[in-house]
Design an enzyme around this catalytic site. Structure first.
Site, PDB file in Angstrom:
ATOM      1  N   PRO A 142       0.551  -0.997   0.124  1.00 34.12           N
ATOM      2  CG  PRO A 142       0.121  -0.860   2.363  1.00 34.12           C
ATOM      3  CD  PRO A 142       1.052  -2.064   0.980  1.00 34.12           C
ATOM      4  CG  ASP A 179       0.663   0.192 -12.990  1.00 36.79           C
ATOM      5  OD1 ASP A 179       1.208  -0.234 -14.202  1.00 36.79           O
ATOM      6  OD2 ASP A 179      -0.191  -0.460 -12.241  1.00 36.79           O
ATOM      7  CE  LYS A 192      -3.248  -0.880 -16.144  1.00 37.14           C
ATOM      8  NZ  LYS A 192      -2.809  -1.362 -15.333  1.00 37.14           N
ATOM      9  N   GLY A 229       1.092  -2.120  -7.224  1.00 34.51           N
ATOM     10  CA  GLY A 229       0.361  -1.112  -6.487  1.00 34.51           C
ATOM     11  C   GLY A 229      -0.816  -2.390  -5.601  1.00 34.51           C
ATOM     12  N   GLY A 230      -0.187  -2.469  -3.718  1.00 31.70           N
ATOM     13  CA  GLY A 230      -1.030  -3.443  -3.932  1.00 31.70           C
ATOM     14  C   GLY A 230      -0.571  -4.942  -3.606  1.00 31.70           C
ATOM     15  CG  ASP A 231      -2.534  -9.249  -4.082  1.00 30.82           C
ATOM     16  OD1 ASP A 231      -1.742 -10.037  -3.544  1.00 30.82           O
ATOM     17  OD2 ASP A 231      -3.234  -9.634  -4.932  1.00 30.82           O
ATOM     18  CB  ILE A 244      -6.988  -7.376  -4.717  1.00 33.75           C
ATOM     19  CG1 ILE A 244      -7.052  -8.499  -4.114  1.00 33.75           C
ATOM     20  CG2 ILE A 244      -7.828  -6.497  -4.358  1.00 33.75           C
ATOM     21  CD1 ILE A 244      -7.131  -8.439  -2.779  1.00 33.75           C
ATOM     22  CB  THR A 248      -4.607  -6.277  -1.191  1.00 35.37           C
ATOM     23  OG1 THR A 248      -5.855  -5.303  -1.385  1.00 35.37           O
ATOM     24  CG2 THR A 248      -5.984  -6.345   0.328  1.00 35.37           C
ATOM     25  CB  ALA A 249      -5.678  -0.486  -0.475  1.00 29.89           C
ATOM     26  CG  MET A 280     -10.376   2.339  -8.363  1.00 28.55           C
ATOM     27  SD  MET A 280     -10.075   1.157  -9.786  1.00 28.55           S
ATOM     28  CE  MET A 280      -9.915  -0.932  -8.977  1.00 28.55           C
TER      29      MET A 280
HETATM   30  C1  LIG Z   1      -6.423  -0.052  -9.245  1.00 29.25           C
HETATM   31  S1  LIG Z   1      -6.934  -0.379  -7.480  1.00 29.25           S
HETATM   32  C2  LIG Z   1      -5.263  -1.126  -7.018  1.00 29.25           C
HETATM   33  C3  LIG Z   1      -5.913  -2.107  -5.982  1.00 29.25           C
HETATM   34  C4  LIG Z   1      -4.605  -2.205  -5.900  1.00 29.25           C
HETATM   35  N1  LIG Z   1      -4.006  -4.073  -6.538  1.00 29.25           N
HETATM   36  C5  LIG Z   1      -4.844  -2.761  -4.303  1.00 29.25           C
HETATM   37  O1  LIG Z   1      -3.995  -4.743  -3.636  1.00 29.25           O
HETATM   38  O2  LIG Z   1      -4.849  -1.877  -3.297  1.00 29.25           O
HETATM   39  C6  LIG Z   1      -6.352   1.400  -7.161  1.00 29.25           C
HETATM   40  C7  LIG Z   1      -7.137   1.412  -6.117  1.00 29.25           C
HETATM   41  O3  LIG Z   1      -7.304   1.451  -4.075  1.00 29.25           O
HETATM   42  C8  LIG Z   1      -7.188   1.582  -3.379  1.00 29.25           C
HETATM   43  N2  LIG Z   1      -5.625   1.930  -2.262  1.00 29.25           N
HETATM   44  C9  LIG Z   1      -4.325   2.044  -2.893  1.00 29.25           C
HETATM   45  N3  LIG Z   1      -3.533   2.043  -2.313  1.00 29.25           N
HETATM   46  C10 LIG Z   1      -4.087   2.566  -1.203  1.00 29.25           C
HETATM   47  C11 LIG Z   1      -3.957   3.457   0.271  1.00 29.25           C
HETATM   48  N4  LIG Z   1      -2.763   3.591   0.515  1.00 29.25           N
HETATM   49  N5  LIG Z   1      -4.717   3.772   0.844  1.00 29.25           N
HETATM   50  C12 LIG Z   1      -5.874   3.258   0.292  1.00 29.25           C
HETATM   51  N6  LIG Z   1      -6.163   3.180  -0.950  1.00 29.25           N
HETATM   52  C13 LIG Z   1      -5.528   2.680  -1.330  1.00 29.25           C
HETATM   53  C14 LIG Z   1      -7.808   3.009  -4.250  1.00 29.25           C
HETATM   54  O4  LIG Z   1      -9.225   2.652  -3.722  1.00 29.25           O
HETATM   55  C15 LIG Z   1      -7.452   3.422  -5.412  1.00 29.25           C
HETATM   56  O5  LIG Z   1      -8.732   4.023  -6.044  1.00 29.25           O
END
Ligand SMILES: C[S@@+](CC[C@H](N)C(=O)[O-])C[C@H]1O[C@@H](n2cnc3c(N)ncnc32)[C@H](O)[C@@H]1O
Length: 261
Positions: free
Chosen positions: A24, A47, A69, A100-102, A105, A130-131, A182
């Site tokens: 995150p 990304d 993206k 970012g994140g996983d 997901i 993941t977030a 999102m």
């Molecule tokens: C395209 S998705 C990608 C998610 C990512 N693959 C994950 O597993 O967290 C992007 C969304 O993840 C959320 N997000 C990602 N990082 C975040 C963070 N550090 N704090 C809050 N929301 C986050 C937000 O809702 C953002 O619009």
């Protein structure tokens, strides 16, 4: 890449793609495997959600390719990214595809790996935090709790065609936590739809911006008041929404930054 990681594939002149979850934001939340891959990679394709903190670990000589993206602003089209990964691997490169994140997901990691399978390219996938997990732990909002929530649903508030046409009846049930990725730009309409489909107007909702980073912000509100509260205290992307009674625990369980910030 001189990695001493287990792989299931035989050495070949063809390269390999490592689809890596970058977590995150806070670099300490990377897995050891992700960090070792970043330190050794020849090429990095990343990304915009990957934090600067995490990018510090990338091998200084690695070629860096920004795939972009942001919502409505795709620096590189998905098909082009898929093709890029295939081409780099065919050139014999060891590639880290960092997300970012996983990666699996709401990250389109599945689409990219399907393209690699179709081109017979070797790959591995490294999970990331993941977030939803990050927000939950860093904002003091347990996703499940025996008193308040027996299940948890992850949904996207932004579909391919720009709408948020969700299965509303399944999202308004009591004793569950709904996590919306999102969803910030559609927050008003999401709250309206939930109330229209039977959710109590005073159901708690938390919005957490940039979880795990020093800029993290947490707002706890209700479905009926969120829009006004966001107007008074605007939050930016990336933000995650958590709906359900567990959101009310944030003020008392906050440890990362005082509530409200
Ligand atoms: C395209 S998705 C990608 C998610 C990512 N693959 C994950 O597993 O967290 C992007 C969304 O993840 C959320 N997000 C990602 N990082 C975040 C963070 N550090 N704090 C809050 N929301 C986050 C937000 O809702 C953002 O619009």
């Amino acid at each position: 890449m001189s990695l001493h990681l287990h792989t299931n594939t035989q050495p070949s002149s063809q390269g390999k793609v490592y689809l890596v979850g970058g977590g995150p934001g806070e670099a300490d939340l990377l897995t050891v495997k992700a960090m070792r891959l970043l330190q050794a990679t020849e090429v990095l394709v990343y990304d915009h959600l990957v934090s600067d903190d995490v990018l510090r670990f990338v091998h200084p000589q690695a070629q860096r390719i920004f795939a972009g993206k942001r919502r409505n602003e795709h620096t590189m089209r998905q098909e082009k990214i898929n093709q890029l990964l295939v081409d780099l691997a065919k050139q014999g490169k060891q590639v880290v595809r960092l997300k970012g994140g996983d990666p699996f997901i709401f990250g389109r990691g599945g689409e990219e790996m399907q393209a690699l399978v179709a081109a017979s390219i070797a790959f591995e996938v490294v999970p990331g935090i993941t977030a939803a997990n990050a927000v939950s732990c860093y904002a003091g909002i347990p996703l499940t709790h025996r008193d308040y929530s027996q299940s948890c649903i992850f949904v996207t508030g932004h579909l391919k065609d720009g709408t948020a046409n969700l299965d509303w009846p399944s999202l308004v049930k009591p004793f569950q936590t709904v996590v919306i990725y999102m969803g910030l730009s559609g927050a008003k309409s999401i709250c309206e739809q939930l109330i229209a489909h039977g959710a109590p107007a005073n159901r708690p909702i938390a919005v957490v911006q940039e979880a795990t980073l020093p800029t993290q912000k947490v707002l706890v509100s209700t479905l009926e008041k969120l829009d006004a509260d966001l107007n008074a205290q605007p939050l930016q992307s990336p933000s995650l929404m958590v709906i359900g009674d567990v959101a009310n625990l944030a003020p008392s369980l906050a440890w990362f930054n005082p509530y409200p910030k």
